[in-house]
Scaffold this motif. Sequence first.
Motif, PDB file in Angstrom:
ATOM      1  N   ALA A 113       0.760  -1.294  -0.016  1.00 18.69           N
ATOM      2  CA  ALA A 113       0.149  -0.169  -0.049  1.00 18.69           C
ATOM      3  C   ALA A 113       0.860   1.255   0.060  1.00 18.69           C
ATOM      4  N   MET A 114       1.873   1.483   0.933  1.00 23.61           N
ATOM      5  CA  MET A 114       2.803   2.405   0.931  1.00 23.61           C
ATOM      6  C   MET A 114       3.478   2.672  -0.466  1.00 23.61           C
ATOM      7  N   ALA A 115       3.830   1.612  -1.364  1.00 23.95           N
ATOM      8  CA  ALA A 115       4.411   1.795  -2.442  1.00 23.95           C
ATOM      9  C   ALA A 115       3.616   2.065  -3.822  1.00 23.95           C
ATOM     10  N   LEU A 116       2.463   2.157  -3.287  1.00 24.33           N
ATOM     11  CA  LEU A 116       1.569   2.550  -4.643  1.00 24.33           C
ATOM     12  C   LEU A 116       1.691   3.782  -5.047  1.00 24.33           C
ATOM     13  N   LYS A 117       1.484   4.242  -6.337  1.00 20.71           N
ATOM     14  CA  LYS A 117       1.604   5.465  -6.831  1.00 20.71           C
ATOM     15  C   LYS A 117       0.343   5.780  -7.935  1.00 20.71           C
ATOM     16  N   PHE A 118       0.269   7.030  -8.455  1.00 16.46           N
ATOM     17  CA  PHE A 118      -0.827   7.107  -8.994  1.00 16.46           C
ATOM     18  C   PHE A 118      -0.913   6.355 -10.497  1.00 16.46           C
ATOM     19  N   SER A 119       0.265   5.965 -10.777  1.00 16.40           N
ATOM     20  CA  SER A 119       0.464   5.397 -12.153  1.00 16.40           C
ATOM     21  C   SER A 119       0.057   3.942 -11.923  1.00 16.40           C
ATOM     22  N   ASP A 120      -0.202   3.414 -10.581  1.00 16.33           N
ATOM     23  CA  ASP A 120      -0.586   2.166 -10.521  1.00 16.33           C
ATOM     24  C   ASP A 120      -2.046   2.009 -10.554  1.00 16.33           C
ATOM     25  N   LEU A 121      -2.710   3.125 -10.617  1.00 20.33           N
ATOM     26  CA  LEU A 121      -4.181   3.108 -10.868  1.00 20.33           C
ATOM     27  C   LEU A 121      -4.543   2.941 -12.341  1.00 20.33           C
ATOM     28  N   ASP A 122      -5.350   1.845 -12.545  1.00 20.54           N
ATOM     29  CA  ASP A 122      -5.693   1.410 -13.914  1.00 20.54           C
ATOM     30  C   ASP A 122      -7.316   1.222 -13.893  1.00 20.54           C
ATOM     31  N   GLY A 123      -7.792   2.179 -14.113  1.00 20.49           N
ATOM     32  CA  GLY A 123      -9.516   1.884 -14.074  1.00 20.49           C
ATOM     33  C   GLY A 123      -9.853   1.671 -12.691  1.00 20.49           C
ATOM     34  N   ASN A 124     -10.680   0.544 -12.629  1.00 22.98           N
ATOM     35  CA  ASN A 124     -11.113  -0.055 -11.255  1.00 22.98           C
ATOM     36  C   ASN A 124     -10.111  -0.901 -10.678  1.00 22.98           C
ATOM     37  N   TYR A 125      -8.858  -1.118 -11.239  1.00 24.02           N
ATOM     38  CA  TYR A 125      -7.735  -1.864 -10.421  1.00 24.02           C
ATOM     39  C   TYR A 125      -6.583  -1.109  -9.940  1.00 24.02           C
ATOM     40  N   LEU A 126      -5.973  -1.623  -9.039  1.00 17.92           N
ATOM     41  CA  LEU A 126      -4.678  -1.069  -8.680  1.00 17.92           C
ATOM     42  C   LEU A 126      -3.496  -2.166  -9.018  1.00 17.92           C
ATOM     43  N   ILE A 127      -2.505  -1.831  -9.608  1.00 15.06           N
ATOM     44  CA  ILE A 127      -1.411  -2.760 -10.025  1.00 15.06           C
ATOM     45  C   ILE A 127      -0.571  -2.778  -8.871  1.00 15.06           C
ATOM     46  N   ILE A 128      -0.351  -4.093  -8.391  1.00 13.66           N
ATOM     47  CA  ILE A 128       0.289  -4.320  -7.275  1.00 13.66           C
ATOM     48  C   ILE A 128       1.738  -4.850  -7.886  1.00 13.66           C
ATOM     49  N   ASN A 129       2.866  -4.154  -7.900  1.00 16.05           N
ATOM     50  CA  ASN A 129       3.925  -4.847  -8.581  1.00 16.05           C
ATOM     51  C   ASN A 129       5.363  -4.358  -7.958  1.00 16.05           C
ATOM     52  N   LYS A 130       4.951  -3.834  -6.683  1.00 16.66           N
ATOM     53  CA  LYS A 130       6.204  -3.300  -5.905  1.00 16.66           C
ATOM     54  C   LYS A 130       5.615  -3.548  -4.440  1.00 16.66           C
ATOM     55  N   SER A 131       6.732  -3.384  -3.565  1.00 14.52           N
ATOM     56  CA  SER A 131       6.728  -3.042  -2.154  1.00 14.52           C
ATOM     57  C   SER A 131       7.667  -2.078  -1.663  1.00 14.52           C
ATOM     58  N   ILE A 132       7.631  -1.576  -0.225  1.00 12.36           N
ATOM     59  CA  ILE A 132       8.326  -0.723   0.058  1.00 12.36           C
ATOM     60  C   ILE A 132       8.781  -1.264   1.543  1.00 12.36           C
ATOM     61  N   GLN A 133      10.357  -1.198   1.689  1.00  8.52           N
ATOM     62  CA  GLN A 133      10.594  -1.583   3.204  1.00  8.52           C
ATOM     63  C   GLN A 133      10.137  -0.788   4.160  1.00  8.52           C
ATOM     64  N   ARG A 134       9.479  -1.350   5.172  1.00  6.60           N
ATOM     65  CA  ARG A 134       8.920  -0.600   6.147  1.00  6.60           C
ATOM     66  C   ARG A 134       9.854  -0.264   7.215  1.00  6.60           C
TER      67      ARG A 134
END
Length: 316
Positions: A145-166
């Motif tokens: 969730a923390m790694a999500l960017k606006f570029s990951d918004l694709d219509g009604n989908y979120l593209i999960i392809n990365k994570s961030i070290q907590r």
Amino acid sequence: MSFEEAYKNYVTYVKNRHKKQGFYNITHDFECRVLPYFKNSDIYEISKFDLIKWQDTILSFNFTNSYNKRLYYVFNSYLDYCSNYLKLPKNLLREIGPFPKKVESKKSDYYTLKEFNHFINNVDNSIYKQFFNLMFFTGVRPGEAMALKFSDLDGNYLIINKSIQRKGSRELDTPKNVYSVRKVIINNTLKKELLKLKDYYIKNCGNISYDYYLFGGIKPLAPTTIDRVKKNACEKANLKCITQHQFRHSYATNLIDKGIPINTVSKLLGHSNIEVTARVYVHNNLEYEKRVLRILSFQNYVIYVRNRLVSILKRF
């Protein structure tokens, strides 16, 4: 060879074979609870008695079973490395075995929809509100969730392809495993609320970029700040305080309780197999227990009526 010298070699080995977050967790646990104890020892002279004394020391801290399991795993991995590559005759810790488990009371580690609604109504900041909404209604991992960017918004989908070290340097990394790369569907309400965050960043940053983080803008939200907001909302709502990851538990548990097939839930969560989903996310549910009781009571009643009928018919 000294324990510490062997550890330095082991660190290089682990770094090349684990994801950044995994590497941080392994080395952090080891350096907190194993290295200080054996730092001045020779790896070839450590006996079973020494290892048992270490286990007894760890047990004296009364850590949770899961933390003890982690410590056993990281120490075991280190000794396996020494056995395979540094000519240590054998891994004596394997012969001793893991820590004995203590009885732990099970705590409810998720929110029902009613509890979540009460919680979210007490989160004032819109960025954090949508962060928790996303976690509860999609089941993504906090790092995802923390790694999500606006570029990951694709219509009604979120593209999960990365994570961030907590923890640590908080660098972007690949998700937990290959199954974690996925598209997550979101409803129109959540989509609109996420897009509204653009207005917030334009107002506060003067511009907007698709490379901005959904939650934080130029840089992602800090986990410690998220925890502070969460704690404040829980106190205001007079609710138990669950962890960030347990919003994911809530998503999975609520879907399973509503009858969604566990294999579907497993795919939505990005698990490698349904066994993981069943072991971690299936909780005892009071309504299910009542349903079982009703079924058993009805079955007992049927048996009772049948036996009575048989008894009556035998008289004729």
